[in-house]
Write a protein that holds these residues in place. Structure first.
Motif: not given
Length: 267
Positions: A155-162, A193-197, A201-206, A224-232
């Protein structure tokens, strides 16, 4: 019809009771979560209700199975070899270690083992969000040998987690570099950021990038990093509280698209 059997099973975290005939064929099922009895044939209505009687609680609705959604149809037609949903956390590393195990005698631990530990820790935390309307795909392959460790859709969107192994180490994040303990700094956030981009592109969604630190002793974020969440890894459940971005139907449709290996061949 007599001699019906009621067989319990679990599907997507909810209990179902399947009603089977003498030949083992399913003729109906009762979904406890929705309180609905799905009949494959009206001729068996009375026999099915008699068989399910001891298991019913509260009011129920009875009728034919609902028409499959486009997401369900896509899942049903997906070849098992192309389905990424069964991937375990760290699937790619598990396969690599199985094909090419490290020597028994080694001065330093195999770095793949540490990376695997991080992906398993993070992946298990993300999998626990399943009941809150989220889906997680692990080891999503990208052309060129790259991969997204975990793709979270909800519900909160899509996240590419490393996932990054940081056990008992200090982590310094100064966009775009990440410094782990005494190791040399690496421009890891640029890669995220490159992987998330590519995923966007693949999913046509942010798709939003997330750096998940597995068991660090201390985390310092210079800015605060640009557009990247940093979480434990212990803070990953907070993602489940995000909402208002995707409707349930959109979540299912994006999950159906993302789990298809062929979706990722064009990025």
């Amino acid at each position: 019809m007599s001699g019906l059997r009621v067989v319990p099973a679990w599907r997507h975290g909810s209990e179902r009771l399947y009603v089977c005939g003498r030949d083992g064929a399913t003729i109906a099922w009762y979904d406890r979560g929705t309180g609905r009895i799905n009949l494959l044939g009206e001729a068996h209505r009375k026999a099915v209700l008699d068989a399910l009687g001891p298991f019913l609680a509260g009011s129920v609705t009875v009728g034919p199975p609902p028409v499959p959604t486009p997401a369900e149809l896509a899942r049903l037609t997906l070849h098992p070899d192309d389905d990424l949903a069964p991937n375990r956390p760290g699937e790619a590393l598990l396969v690599a270690l199985d094909r090419d195990p490290a020597p028994v005698r080694r001065l330093r631990p195999d770095p793949r083992r540490r990376a695997l530990s991080a992906e398993q820790t993070v992946g298990e935390a993300l999998d626990r969000l399943e009941g809150a309307g989220w889906h997680t795909l692990h080891s999503v392959p990208l052309p060129g040998g790259d991969r997204i460790h975990h793709l979270l859709i909800g519900p909160g969107g899509l996240f590419a987690v490393h996932a990054l192994y940081a056990r008992k180490q200090r982590v310094l994040v100064a966009d775009p570099v990440v410094t782990l303990g005494r190791r040399a700094a690496e421009p890891l956030l640029r890669r995220l950021r490159a992987d998330a981009d590519r995923a966007s592109y693949a999913l046509t969604a942010e798709v939003h990038p997330v750096l998940a630190l597995a068991d660090p002793s201390d985390v310092t974020v210079a800015a605060a990093p640009r557009a990247v969440r940093v979480l434990r890894d212990s803070a990953l459940p907070a993602l489940a509280r995000l909402g208002g971005v995707l409707k349930p139907a959109d979540v299912e449709a994006l999950h159906a698209m993302a789990r298809d290996r062929n979706t990722w061949g064009r990025v």
